[in-house]
Design a protein around this motif. Structure first.
Motif, PDB file in Angstrom:
ATOM      1  N   ALA A 167     142.817  76.604  10.170  1.00 59.70           N
ATOM      2  CA  ALA A 167     143.978  75.714  10.254  1.00 59.70           C
ATOM      3  C   ALA A 167     143.496  74.306  10.598  1.00 59.70           C
ATOM      4  CB  ALA A 167     144.941  76.228  11.323  1.00 59.70           C
TER       5      ALA A 167
ATOM      6  N   VAL B 260     149.724  72.571   7.643  1.00 58.86           N
ATOM      7  CA  VAL B 260     151.186  72.621   7.648  1.00 58.86           C
ATOM      8  C   VAL B 260     151.732  71.217   7.868  1.00 58.86           C
ATOM      9  CG1 VAL B 260     153.239  73.642   8.683  1.00 58.86           C
ATOM     10  CG2 VAL B 260     151.073  74.919   8.688  1.00 58.86           C
TER      11      VAL B 260
ATOM     12  N   ARG C 111     142.730  72.214  20.790  1.00 62.04           N
ATOM     13  CA  ARG C 111     143.652  71.082  20.809  1.00 62.04           C
ATOM     14  C   ARG C 111     143.629  70.411  19.440  1.00 62.04           C
ATOM     15  NH1 ARG C 111     146.049  69.572  25.637  1.00 62.04           N
ATOM     16  NH2 ARG C 111     147.473  68.818  24.017  1.00 62.04           N
ATOM     17  N   GLY C 112     144.600  69.541  19.227  1.00 61.50           N
ATOM     18  CA  GLY C 112     144.695  68.858  17.944  1.00 61.50           C
ATOM     19  C   GLY C 112     144.942  67.376  18.130  1.00 61.50           C
TER      20      GLY C 112
ATOM     21  N   GLY D 171     147.692  65.982  19.242  1.00 58.24           N
ATOM     22  CA  GLY D 171     148.660  65.656  20.298  1.00 58.24           C
ATOM     23  C   GLY D 171     148.072  64.726  21.354  1.00 58.24           C
TER      24      GLY D 171
ATOM     25  N   SER E  65     150.262  73.368  21.851  1.00 55.42           N
ATOM     26  CA  SER E  65     151.377  74.291  21.637  1.00 55.42           C
ATOM     27  C   SER E  65     151.153  75.172  20.407  1.00 55.42           C
ATOM     28  CB  SER E  65     152.686  73.514  21.504  1.00 55.42           C
ATOM     29  OG  SER E  65     152.591  72.571  20.452  1.00 55.42           O
TER      30      SER E  65
HETATM   31  N1  LIG Z   1     150.104  71.004  11.336  1.00 50.54           N
HETATM   32  C1  LIG Z   1     149.047  71.800  11.465  1.00 50.54           C
HETATM   33  N2  LIG Z   1     148.522  72.406  10.365  1.00 50.54           N
HETATM   34  C2  LIG Z   1     147.450  73.221  10.497  1.00 50.54           C
HETATM   35  N3  LIG Z   1     146.829  73.478  11.653  1.00 50.54           N
HETATM   36  C3  LIG Z   1     147.310  72.893  12.754  1.00 50.54           C
HETATM   37  C4  LIG Z   1     148.432  72.030  12.726  1.00 50.54           C
HETATM   38  N4  LIG Z   1     148.667  71.588  13.989  1.00 50.54           N
HETATM   39  C5  LIG Z   1     147.727  72.145  14.766  1.00 50.54           C
HETATM   40  N5  LIG Z   1     146.899  72.932  14.036  1.00 50.54           N
HETATM   41  C6  LIG Z   1     145.748  73.717  14.513  1.00 50.54           C
HETATM   42  O1  LIG Z   1     145.943  74.004  15.881  1.00 50.54           O
HETATM   43  C7  LIG Z   1     144.877  73.460  16.661  1.00 50.54           C
HETATM   44  C8  LIG Z   1     145.424  73.040  18.016  1.00 50.54           C
HETATM   45  O2  LIG Z   1     146.378  72.012  17.826  1.00 50.54           O
HETATM   46  P1  LIG Z   1     147.687  71.862  18.743  1.00 50.54           P
HETATM   47  O3  LIG Z   1     148.713  71.202  17.886  1.00 50.54           O
HETATM   48  O4  LIG Z   1     147.993  73.182  19.352  1.00 50.54           O
HETATM   49  O5  LIG Z   1     147.164  70.894  19.907  1.00 50.54           O
HETATM   50  P2  LIG Z   1     147.638  69.411  20.272  1.00 50.54           P
HETATM   51  O6  LIG Z   1     147.959  68.661  19.007  1.00 50.54           O
HETATM   52  O7  LIG Z   1     146.563  68.846  21.141  1.00 50.54           O
HETATM   53  O8  LIG Z   1     148.930  69.668  21.120  1.00 50.54           O
HETATM   54  P3  LIG Z   1     150.492  69.540  20.757  1.00 50.54           P
HETATM   55  O9  LIG Z   1     150.636  69.549  19.241  1.00 50.54           O
HETATM   56  O10 LIG Z   1     151.096  70.738  21.410  1.00 50.54           O
HETATM   57  O11 LIG Z   1     150.922  68.243  21.348  1.00 50.54           O
HETATM   58  C9  LIG Z   1     144.296  72.332  15.800  1.00 50.54           C
HETATM   59  O12 LIG Z   1     142.932  72.039  16.132  1.00 50.54           O
HETATM   60  C10 LIG Z   1     144.422  72.951  14.416  1.00 50.54           C
HETATM   61  O13 LIG Z   1     143.376  73.903  14.213  1.00 50.54           O
END
Ligand SMILES: Nc1ncnc2c1ncn2[C@@H]1O[C@H](COP(=O)(O)OP(=O)(O)OP(=O)(O)O)[C@@H](O)[C@H]1O
Ligand SMILES: [Mg+2]
Length: 145
Positions: free
Chosen positions: A8, A38, A116-117, A119, A128
């Motif tokens: 992902a 996504v 993490r991503g 965010g 999340s």
């Molecule tokens: N829109 C997306 N499409 C595909 N994979 C995603 C997407 N968003 C997050 N991910 C995957 O989930 C992982 C963790 O991202 P996540 O969104 O949970 O953390 P964040 O962005 O730091 O926190 P948040 O979105 O809760 O503020 C990313 O490294 C990626 O692998």
């Protein structure tokens, strides 16, 4: 062992790390790799009348989708040195739920993602999306820190 690995990607550094790790594993195991992104769905209230708002909604949705494709292309180009079978998939919706659906639909046997991503709020170890996915996905989940 693993035959179909789903990664992902959201354009973040940790997702790029996850993709590299996926490529390493796929090369060693002779597995296929699928990069998945996504495009977050826009809130439905943004698509109601008046018509002008509808047009803006469509433009924003199109731009988000275009950015999603760029994220996938970039992730793919970073894996150019690996002699593996890589494909790209994109969908629109709630990221965690779409990732879990994709796990079920593509029959992958390993999911790799970042902890993490993109965010901004970095108070927790996991974001999340990774938090929800690792509880609900129907296959083993490897979280890259
Ligand atoms: N829109 C997306 N499409 C595909 N994979 C995603 C997407 N968003 C997050 N991910 C995957 O989930 C992982 C963790 O991202 P996540 O969104 O949970 O953390 P964040 O962005 O730091 O926190 P948040 O979105 O809760 O503020 C990313 O490294 C990626 O692998
Ligand atoms: Mg995020």
């Amino acid at each position: 062992m693993y035959k179909k690995i789903l990664v992902a990607v959201d354009g973040s550094e940790q997702a790029a790390k996850a993709a590299l790790h996926g490529a390493e594993l796929a090369a060693k195991l002779g597995a296929d790799l699928i990069l998945f992104h996504v495009v977050p769905a826009l809130p439905s209230y943004a698509s109601i009348s008046p018509d002008q708002l509808g047009i803006v909604h469509q433009d924003v949705a199109k731009e988000f989708y275009k950015q999603g494709r760029e994220i996938l292309n970039q992730a793919m180009s970073e894996l150019a040195d690996y002699n593996i079978n890589i494909s790209k998939e994109i969908s629109v919706g709630h990221p965690a739920d779409e990732i879990c659906k994709m796990v079920a639909n593509c029959g992958c046997d390993l999911l790799i993602m970042g902890s993490r991503g993109l965010g901004q709020f970095k108070g927790y170890l996991m974001g999340s999306v990774s938090n929800r996915v690792c509880r609900l996905a129907g296959c083993p989940v490897l979280i890259m820190r």
